[in-house]
Design a protein around this motif. Structure first.
Motif, PDB file in Angstrom:
ATOM      1  N   GLY A 169       0.775  -1.227   0.000  1.00 37.91           N
ATOM      2  CA  GLY A 169       0.000   0.000   0.000  1.00 37.91           C
ATOM      3  C   GLY A 169       0.804   1.274   0.000  1.00 37.91           C
ATOM      4  N   VAL A 170       2.117   1.187  -0.130  1.00 41.05           N
ATOM      5  CA  VAL A 170       2.948   2.392  -0.128  1.00 41.05           C
ATOM      6  C   VAL A 170       3.438   2.694  -1.537  1.00 41.05           C
ATOM      7  CG1 VAL A 170       3.668   2.036   2.266  1.00 41.05           C
ATOM      8  CG2 VAL A 170       5.093   1.182   0.418  1.00 41.05           C
ATOM      9  N   PRO A 171       3.841   3.931  -1.787  1.00 42.51           N
ATOM     10  CA  PRO A 171       4.269   4.317  -3.141  1.00 42.51           C
ATOM     11  C   PRO A 171       5.443   3.509  -3.686  1.00 42.51           C
ATOM     12  CG  PRO A 171       3.919   6.250  -1.774  1.00 42.51           C
ATOM     13  CD  PRO A 171       3.856   5.061  -0.859  1.00 42.51           C
TER      14      PRO A 171
ATOM     15  N   GLU B 160      -0.858  20.165   3.729  1.00 45.81           N
ATOM     16  CA  GLU B 160       0.159  19.444   2.968  1.00 45.81           C
ATOM     17  C   GLU B 160       0.696  18.257   3.773  1.00 45.81           C
ATOM     18  OE1 GLU B 160       3.699  21.007   0.213  1.00 45.81           O
ATOM     19  OE2 GLU B 160       4.035  21.438   2.339  1.00 45.81           O
ATOM     20  N   ARG B 161       0.995  18.480   5.055  1.00 47.48           N
ATOM     21  CA  ARG B 161       1.497  17.411   5.927  1.00 47.48           C
ATOM     22  C   ARG B 161       0.492  16.258   5.976  1.00 47.48           C
ATOM     23  NH1 ARG B 161       1.082  19.824  10.433  1.00 47.48           N
ATOM     24  NH2 ARG B 161       2.903  21.110  10.063  1.00 47.48           N
ATOM     25  N   GLU B 162      -0.789  16.592   6.128  1.00 43.22           N
ATOM     26  CA  GLU B 162      -1.842  15.570   6.163  1.00 43.22           C
ATOM     27  C   GLU B 162      -1.911  14.805   4.838  1.00 43.22           C
ATOM     28  OE1 GLU B 162      -5.393  17.735   7.186  1.00 43.22           O
ATOM     29  OE2 GLU B 162      -4.598  18.279   9.161  1.00 43.22           O
ATOM     30  N   ALA B 163      -1.795  15.530   3.730  1.00 45.77           N
ATOM     31  CA  ALA B 163      -1.848  14.889   2.412  1.00 45.77           C
ATOM     32  C   ALA B 163      -0.670  13.945   2.208  1.00 45.77           C
ATOM     33  CB  ALA B 163      -1.869  15.955   1.313  1.00 45.77           C
ATOM     34  N   VAL B 164       0.514  14.370   2.607  1.00 44.36           N
ATOM     35  CA  VAL B 164       1.702  13.526   2.450  1.00 44.36           C
ATOM     36  C   VAL B 164       1.590  12.287   3.335  1.00 44.36           C
ATOM     37  CG1 VAL B 164       4.201  13.385   2.849  1.00 44.36           C
ATOM     38  CG2 VAL B 164       3.228  15.420   1.748  1.00 44.36           C
ATOM     39  N   THR B 165       1.189  12.478   4.577  1.00 41.00           N
ATOM     40  CA  THR B 165       1.065  11.347   5.507  1.00 41.00           C
ATOM     41  C   THR B 165       0.076  10.312   4.980  1.00 41.00           C
ATOM     42  OG1 THR B 165       1.598  12.772   7.382  1.00 41.00           O
ATOM     43  CG2 THR B 165       0.462  10.707   7.882  1.00 41.00           C
TER      44      THR B 165
ATOM     45  N   THR C 143       7.147  15.174   7.940  1.00 35.52           N
ATOM     46  CA  THR C 143       7.284  14.618   6.590  1.00 35.52           C
ATOM     47  C   THR C 143       8.673  14.006   6.402  1.00 35.52           C
ATOM     48  OG1 THR C 143       5.630  16.108   5.675  1.00 35.52           O
ATOM     49  CG2 THR C 143       7.234  15.194   4.122  1.00 35.52           C
ATOM     50  N   GLN C 144       9.703  14.668   6.910  1.00 30.66           N
ATOM     51  CA  GLN C 144      11.054  14.110   6.815  1.00 30.66           C
ATOM     52  C   GLN C 144      11.122  12.741   7.495  1.00 30.66           C
ATOM     53  OE1 GLN C 144      14.119  16.900   8.079  1.00 30.66           O
ATOM     54  NE2 GLN C 144      13.042  18.576   7.059  1.00 30.66           N
ATOM     55  N   ARG C 145      10.576  12.640   8.699  1.00 35.45           N
ATOM     56  CA  ARG C 145      10.592  11.357   9.416  1.00 35.45           C
ATOM     57  C   ARG C 145       9.791  10.299   8.656  1.00 35.45           C
ATOM     58  NH1 ARG C 145       9.921  14.882  13.707  1.00 35.45           N
ATOM     59  NH2 ARG C 145       7.713  14.324  13.918  1.00 35.45           N
ATOM     60  N   ALA C 146       8.658  10.696   8.096  1.00 38.10           N
ATOM     61  CA  ALA C 146       7.840   9.756   7.326  1.00 38.10           C
ATOM     62  C   ALA C 146       8.599   9.256   6.097  1.00 38.10           C
ATOM     63  CB  ALA C 146       6.523  10.414   6.914  1.00 38.10           C
ATOM     64  N   LEU C 147       9.303  10.154   5.408  1.00 35.46           N
ATOM     65  CA  LEU C 147      10.090   9.750   4.239  1.00 35.46           C
ATOM     66  C   LEU C 147      11.267   8.863   4.649  1.00 35.46           C
ATOM     67  CD1 LEU C 147      10.001  13.020   2.115  1.00 35.46           C
ATOM     68  CD2 LEU C 147       8.932  10.823   1.543  1.00 35.46           C
ATOM     69  N   GLU C 148      11.886   9.174   5.770  1.00 27.35           N
ATOM     70  CA  GLU C 148      12.980   8.331   6.262  1.00 27.35           C
ATOM     71  C   GLU C 148      12.483   6.920   6.557  1.00 27.35           C
ATOM     72  OE1 GLU C 148      14.243  10.770   9.527  1.00 27.35           O
ATOM     73  OE2 GLU C 148      15.470  12.054   8.239  1.00 27.35           O
ATOM     74  N   GLY C 149      11.299   6.811   7.160  1.00 26.11           N
ATOM     75  CA  GLY C 149      10.706   5.505   7.426  1.00 26.11           C
ATOM     76  C   GLY C 149      10.360   4.766   6.146  1.00 26.11           C
ATOM     77  N   TYR C 150       9.857   5.503   5.181  1.00 26.14           N
ATOM     78  CA  TYR C 150       9.527   4.927   3.872  1.00 26.14           C
ATOM     79  C   TYR C 150      10.788   4.371   3.209  1.00 26.14           C
ATOM     80  CZ  TYR C 150       8.610   5.212  -1.176  1.00 26.14           C
ATOM     81  OH  TYR C 150       8.537   4.960  -2.519  1.00 26.14           O
ATOM     82  N   VAL C 151      11.867   5.127   3.254  1.00 23.90           N
ATOM     83  CA  VAL C 151      13.132   4.673   2.673  1.00 23.90           C
ATOM     84  C   VAL C 151      13.666   3.455   3.433  1.00 23.90           C
ATOM     85  CG1 VAL C 151      15.580   5.293   2.337  1.00 23.90           C
ATOM     86  CG2 VAL C 151      13.777   6.871   1.627  1.00 23.90           C
ATOM     87  N   ALA C 152      13.586   3.489   4.751  1.00 23.44           N
ATOM     88  CA  ALA C 152      14.055   2.365   5.560  1.00 23.44           C
ATOM     89  C   ALA C 152      13.292   1.086   5.220  1.00 23.44           C
ATOM     90  CB  ALA C 152      13.912   2.687   7.051  1.00 23.44           C
ATOM     91  N   GLY C 153      12.047   1.238   4.773  1.00 27.59           N
ATOM     92  CA  GLY C 153      11.243   0.101   4.364  1.00 27.59           C
ATOM     93  C   GLY C 153      11.461  -0.314   2.923  1.00 27.59           C
TER      94      GLY C 153
ATOM     95  N   ALA D 152      16.673  -2.407  -1.416  1.00 28.37           N
ATOM     96  CA  ALA D 152      16.023  -1.988  -0.171  1.00 28.37           C
ATOM     97  C   ALA D 152      17.046  -1.247   0.670  1.00 28.37           C
ATOM     98  CB  ALA D 152      15.483  -3.201   0.579  1.00 28.37           C
ATOM     99  N   ALA D 153      16.697  -0.039   1.065  1.00 26.61           N
ATOM    100  CA  ALA D 153      17.624   0.800   1.824  1.00 26.61           C
ATOM    101  C   ALA D 153      17.565   0.445   3.294  1.00 26.61           C
ATOM    102  CB  ALA D 153      17.261   2.271   1.623  1.00 26.61           C
ATOM    103  N   GLY D 154      18.708   0.509   3.955  1.00 23.16           N
ATOM    104  CA  GLY D 154      18.766   0.205   5.373  1.00 23.16           C
ATOM    105  C   GLY D 154      18.769   1.443   6.223  1.00 23.16           C
ATOM    106  N   GLY D 155      18.808   2.605   5.621  1.00 25.83           N
ATOM    107  CA  GLY D 155      18.844   3.844   6.396  1.00 25.83           C
ATOM    108  C   GLY D 155      18.977   5.021   5.482  1.00 25.83           C
ATOM    109  N   THR D 156      19.111   6.196   6.059  1.00 30.95           N
ATOM    110  CA  THR D 156      19.165   7.408   5.263  1.00 30.95           C
ATOM    111  C   THR D 156      20.564   7.975   5.127  1.00 30.95           C
ATOM    112  OG1 THR D 156      18.716   8.758   7.194  1.00 30.95           O
ATOM    113  CG2 THR D 156      16.807   8.056   5.906  1.00 30.95           C
ATOM    114  N   ASP D 157      21.562   7.258   5.649  1.00 25.14           N
ATOM    115  CA  ASP D 157      22.908   7.803   5.557  1.00 25.14           C
ATOM    116  C   ASP D 157      23.630   7.370   4.292  1.00 25.14           C
ATOM    117  OD1 ASP D 157      23.075   5.194   6.409  1.00 25.14           O
ATOM    118  OD2 ASP D 157      24.614   5.557   7.912  1.00 25.14           O
TER     119      ASP D 157
END
Length: 191
Positions: free
Chosen positions: A4-6, A64-69, A91-101, A178-183
């Motif tokens: 269900g994610v992009p 915007e925050r609600e739409a992105v979430t 939004t940054q934290r949400a994107l970081e979680g998305y990338v981690a997944g 699959a990314a393991g983090g944002t670094d």
């Protein structure tokens, strides 16, 4: 990555081609396209520029925050974010979680020389009021580090047709493990 994610999230400044390239990328991937600015307009019942004038930037950023979430949680296609959406900490934290997944965040980069004709620096861009070129440069200087930090794929959209850029983004998205983090630095995709 969850169903269900992009498949990909596009970020970048006004004029980088997020909507145009996003639609083409969605076609290539056989998925739907969604733009959070359009979601905000639908929720508010008016254009982004009107929201800024009538309700102010803080209200726009809240919508915007609600739409992105919402879109990050349930849109299984290609998602384009407004240029300033990434400056919100939630939004940054949400994107970081998305990338981690395992998600792919694509930074569509563009120079001022190529953004100017695309954007037109008109009234529909409320953050570019006054001296549009100077304001675009100022916004880009403030946002670039965040775009670069969040991106797993970095594509420059200067001097190329949208179809070519979409093909390059597609190659970067399908080739992103699959990314393991944002670094991890963003994968530079060359044509």
């Amino acid at each position: 990555m969850t169903a269900g994610v992009p498949r990909a999230v596009l970020i970048g400044p006004p004029g980088s081609g997020k909507t145009t390239v996003g639609r083409l990328l969605a076609q290539r991937l056989g998925v739907a396209f969604r733009d959070t600015d359009a979601d905000v307009e639908e929720t508010a019942g008016k254009a982004v520029a009107e929201i800024f004038v009538d309700d102010g930037e803080p209200r726009f950023r809240e919508l915007e925050r609600e739409a992105v979430t919402t879109a990050l949680a349930c849109h299984p296609g290609v998602l384009a974010l407004g240029g300033g959406a990434v400056m919100d900490e939630h939004t940054q934290r949400a994107l970081e979680g998305y990338v981690a997944g395992g998600g792919a965040v694509v930074f569509l980069d563009v120079s001022l020389a190529h953004a100017a004709p695309r954007v037109g620096f008109n009234q529909s861009r409320p953050l570019l009021v006054g001296n549009p070129r100077a304001r675009w440069v100022e916004l880009m200087q403030a946002r670039r580090p965040t775009y670069e930090r969040l991106a797993t794929v970095h594509v420059v959209s200067d001097e190329r047709p949208p179809q070519e850029i979409a093909a390059q983004v597609h190659a970067g998205v399908v080739g992103v493990p699959a990314a393991g983090g944002t670094d991890t630095p963003a994968q530079e995709v060359q044509s």
